[in-house]
Scaffold this motif. Structure first.
Motif, PDB file in Angstrom:
ATOM      1  N   LYS A  89      56.514  13.135  15.863  1.00  0.00           N
ATOM      2  CA  LYS A  89      55.319  13.982  15.998  1.00  0.00           C
ATOM      3  C   LYS A  89      55.743  15.385  16.435  1.00  0.00           C
ATOM      4  O   LYS A  89      56.325  15.558  17.500  1.00  0.00           O
ATOM      5  N   VAL A  90      55.460  16.363  15.588  1.00  0.00           N
ATOM      6  CA  VAL A  90      55.786  17.756  15.882  1.00  0.00           C
ATOM      7  C   VAL A  90      54.522  18.462  16.360  1.00  0.00           C
ATOM      8  O   VAL A  90      53.476  18.399  15.695  1.00  0.00           O
ATOM      9  N   ASP A 150      47.226  32.707  24.040  1.00  0.00           N
ATOM     10  CA  ASP A 150      46.713  34.002  23.587  1.00  0.00           C
ATOM     11  C   ASP A 150      47.647  35.156  23.904  1.00  0.00           C
ATOM     12  O   ASP A 150      47.355  36.300  23.564  1.00  0.00           O
ATOM     13  N   ASN A 151      48.779  34.872  24.557  1.00  0.00           N
ATOM     14  CA  ASN A 151      49.804  35.894  24.746  1.00  0.00           C
ATOM     15  C   ASN A 151      50.869  35.837  23.663  1.00  0.00           C
ATOM     16  O   ASN A 151      51.857  36.565  23.718  1.00  0.00           O
ATOM     17  N   GLY A 152      50.693  34.936  22.687  1.00  0.00           N
ATOM     18  CA  GLY A 152      51.652  34.827  21.604  1.00  0.00           C
ATOM     19  C   GLY A 152      52.866  33.996  21.951  1.00  0.00           C
ATOM     20  O   GLY A 152      53.892  34.071  21.273  1.00  0.00           O
ATOM     21  N   ILE A 153      52.784  33.197  23.005  1.00  0.00           N
ATOM     22  CA  ILE A 153      53.902  32.341  23.393  1.00  0.00           C
ATOM     23  C   ILE A 153      53.779  31.012  22.653  1.00  0.00           C
ATOM     24  O   ILE A 153      52.779  30.306  22.783  1.00  0.00           O
ATOM     25  N   LEU A 154      54.802  30.691  21.871  1.00  0.00           N
ATOM     26  CA  LEU A 154      54.805  29.483  21.062  1.00  0.00           C
ATOM     27  C   LEU A 154      55.674  28.416  21.721  1.00  0.00           C
ATOM     28  O   LEU A 154      56.827  28.663  22.059  1.00  0.00           O
ATOM     29  N   ARG A 155      55.104  27.234  21.911  1.00  0.00           N
ATOM     30  CA  ARG A 155      55.858  26.098  22.432  1.00  0.00           C
ATOM     31  C   ARG A 155      55.891  25.020  21.351  1.00  0.00           C
ATOM     32  O   ARG A 155      54.858  24.649  20.806  1.00  0.00           O
ATOM     33  N   VAL A 156      57.095  24.550  21.063  1.00  0.00           N
ATOM     34  CA  VAL A 156      57.285  23.550  20.023  1.00  0.00           C
ATOM     35  C   VAL A 156      57.889  22.299  20.650  1.00  0.00           C
ATOM     36  O   VAL A 156      58.862  22.379  21.402  1.00  0.00           O
ATOM     37  N   SER A 157      57.303  21.149  20.351  1.00  0.00           N
ATOM     38  CA  SER A 157      57.857  19.894  20.852  1.00  0.00           C
ATOM     39  C   SER A 157      57.942  18.874  19.718  1.00  0.00           C
ATOM     40  O   SER A 157      57.155  18.925  18.765  1.00  0.00           O
ATOM     41  N   VAL A 158      58.918  17.970  19.832  1.00  0.00           N
ATOM     42  CA  VAL A 158      59.069  16.864  18.895  1.00  0.00           C
ATOM     43  C   VAL A 158      59.157  15.577  19.696  1.00  0.00           C
ATOM     44  O   VAL A 158      59.947  15.474  20.638  1.00  0.00           O
ATOM     45  N   GLU A 159      58.321  14.611  19.338  1.00  0.00           N
ATOM     46  CA  GLU A 159      58.293  13.334  20.065  1.00  0.00           C
ATOM     47  C   GLU A 159      58.623  12.182  19.113  1.00  0.00           C
ATOM     48  O   GLU A 159      58.086  12.105  18.007  1.00  0.00           O
TER      49      GLU A 159
END
Length: 532
Positions: free
Chosen positions: A484-485, A491-500
């Protein structure tokens, strides 16, 4: 305790502008530069041993073209070998080479030796000049700022802009898209109108010197601005129009005199400035002369340039602008008849043909020109700066912004390098999106998660953001284990990406923050260099 004044900066391709909210006047004021003018050329030059910024740099450009840097914004956050970058470099009179990390480096002669500067360093000099003008005008130290950028800027270009702010000694409170900033200026201007409807659909058409943005927004009288869709082109603007005029004049000179001056930097810079002036003149007259004494090899150059010829040369670019408007409306699920107001900003919107085509596209709807074309973006940035710092009146403090992602975000799928989109472009932020993928081959025990940004099918044609590896997948036949990605953007444009790994709950993640692509040590070295 006295609240610090935060400034709004429109860091433009050809001209920049700085503004601030003044509580004592209950309004935003555009801050004049050190020469007393309200806009500053985005130009830097080295004249022998002296560094020149703004008007001083532009004024000496014809005699020192190879050490005068302008129209470099498109190089920020880019790679030297990008096709569009290489094409842009061909039209510049200053030298650009490939740096050690693959990014373009600008080469100038300073104190009789060659020095290399990144586009971020050049931008920081302009930001620093605007910061100093604000400090002189306000009579106090300024550190906090909101900086604007094209809506279609990629994550890398946004990060490069942040780096430039840090190099200039600024605390960048927020990056804001230029048309959204213009919408703030428009909304504040119209919110006091008692006859204004409670909610409006507004299209911002922002055609500047080097970039074009179109944004579709919903603006409420209460102060809420919701971006529905964005579009545009980071390589479309007044500089393109100038270049086609220059090319046309070079062809005329070649036919008349049987000489090619295109490789002579000084002649080309003089011709460019003359064409730029002629372009502005053609907004108010149907024909204008271009006259340059001793342009090349002792020969004068004279020609008459008509508005019709200018429109013919640039018809492709003008049509492209309207095409972006169509795409933006389609992305925002809105018909043109549902747009209440079409607001034009940016110096190139003064071109009569652009106004005519836009008016005709919207079936004769008059264009809104009530906000200043060159100052509206800085004005809106100053309002947001006041909002974020707790200053301003009730209308400023009640401002609520909801923006969208300008480009799709995703991961590399399968072994054929196709990009799997997780967050489609024009998705409202903040947002959280999830996708489930299967293992690609049997007994796979780890997965490499490469993150990309862009609209192309294959990852090689998009912008690489970052990568991480997750281990611990149970060995199983191909496709049995599920991953699961999750992409989360605030709203500050900070992207967090996780893979489970769904069968075990084992998870890995990475944060792709808008904190710049440059390390702290590199920033320190850059600061030291530009102070020398």
């Amino acid at each position: 305790m006295t609240r610090r004044t935060a400034i709004g900066i429109d860091l433009g391709t050809t001209y920049s502008c700085v503004a601030a909210w003044f509580d004592e006047h209950n309004r935003v004021e555009i801050i004049p530069n050190l020469q007393g003018n309200r806009i500053t050329p985005s130009c830097v030059a080295w004249d022998e041993a002296q560094l020149l910024v703004g008007e001083a740099a532009k004024n000496q450009s014809t005699r020192n073209p190879k050490n005068t840097v302008f129209d470099f914004k498109c190089l920020m956050g880019a790679k030297f070998n990008d096709g569009v970058v290489r094409k842009d470099i061909e039209t510049r009179h200053f030298k650009v080479i490939e740096g050690t990390t693959g990014k373009p480096m600008i080469v100038c002669e300073h104190e009789s030796e060659e020095k290399k500067f990144s586009p971020e360093e050049i931008s920081s000099l302009i930001l620093k000049n605007l910061k100093e003008a604000a400090e002189a005008f306000l009579g106090t130290t300024v550190t906090d700022a909101v900086i604007t950028l094209p809506a279609y800027f990629s994550d890398k270009q946004r990060q490069a802009t942040l780096d430039a702010g840090v190099l200039a000694g600024l605390n960048v409170m927020r990056l804001i898209n230029e048309p959204t900033s213009a919408a703030i200026a428009y909304g504040l201007d119209k919110s006091a109108d008692i006859n204004s409807p409670n909610e409006k659909n507004v299209l911002i058409f922002d055609l500047g010197g080097g970039t074009f943005d179109v944004s579709l927004l919903k603006i409420s009288k209460a102060g809420t601005i919701t971006v529905k869709a964005v579009g545009g082109d980071t390589h479309l603007g007044g500089e393109n129009f100038d270049q086609l005029m220059v090319n046309h004049c070079v062809d005329i000179f070649k036919k008349r005199e049987k000489k090619d001056m295109s490789k002579n930097a000084r002649a080309m810079m003089r011709l460019k400035i003359a064409c730029e002036k002629a372009k502005r003149d053609l907004s108010s007259t149907t024909q204008t002369p271009i006259e340059i004494d001793c342009l090349y090899d002792g020969m004068d150059f004279t020609t008459k340039f008509s508005r019709a010829k200018f429109e013919e040369l640039n018809a492709g670019f003008f049509n492209m602008c309207i095409k972006h408007v169509e795409n933006c409306l389609r992305d925002g699920n809105m018909h043109k008849r549902d747009v209440h107001e079409v607001v034009v900003v940016g110096g190139s919107t003064r071109i009569p043909k652009v106004q005519q085509m836009l008016t005709e596209f919207f079936d004769g709807k008059p264009l809104c020109k009530s906000i200043h074309a060159n100052e509206a973006v800085a004005y809106g940035a100053a309002v947001l700066a006041a909002n974020l710092s707790g200053n301003g009146n009730k209308r400023v403090r009640d401002l609520v912004l909801s923006d969208v992602t300008p480009l799709s975000l995703g991961v590399k799928l399968s072994l054929d390098h196709i990009m799997g989109v997780v967050i489609p472009r024009n998705t409202p932020v903040p947002t959280v999106k999830e996708c489930v993928y299967e293992t690609l081959y049997g007994t796979q025990v780890s997965v490499v998660c490469d993150e990309y940004q862009g609209e192309k099918k294959y990852v090689k044609d998009n912008i690489f953001l970052d990568t991480f590896t997750l281990y611990g997948i149970p060995a199983a036949p191909k496709g049995v284990e599920k991953l699961k990605v999750c992409f989360s953007m605030d709203d500050n444009g900070i992207l967090r990406v996780s893979v489970e790994i769904m069968s075990t709950g084992n998870k890995g993640s990475i944060t792709i923050a808008m904190s710049g692509d440059t390390s702290k040590d590199e920033i320190k070295k850059m600061v030291k260099k530009i102070k020398q």
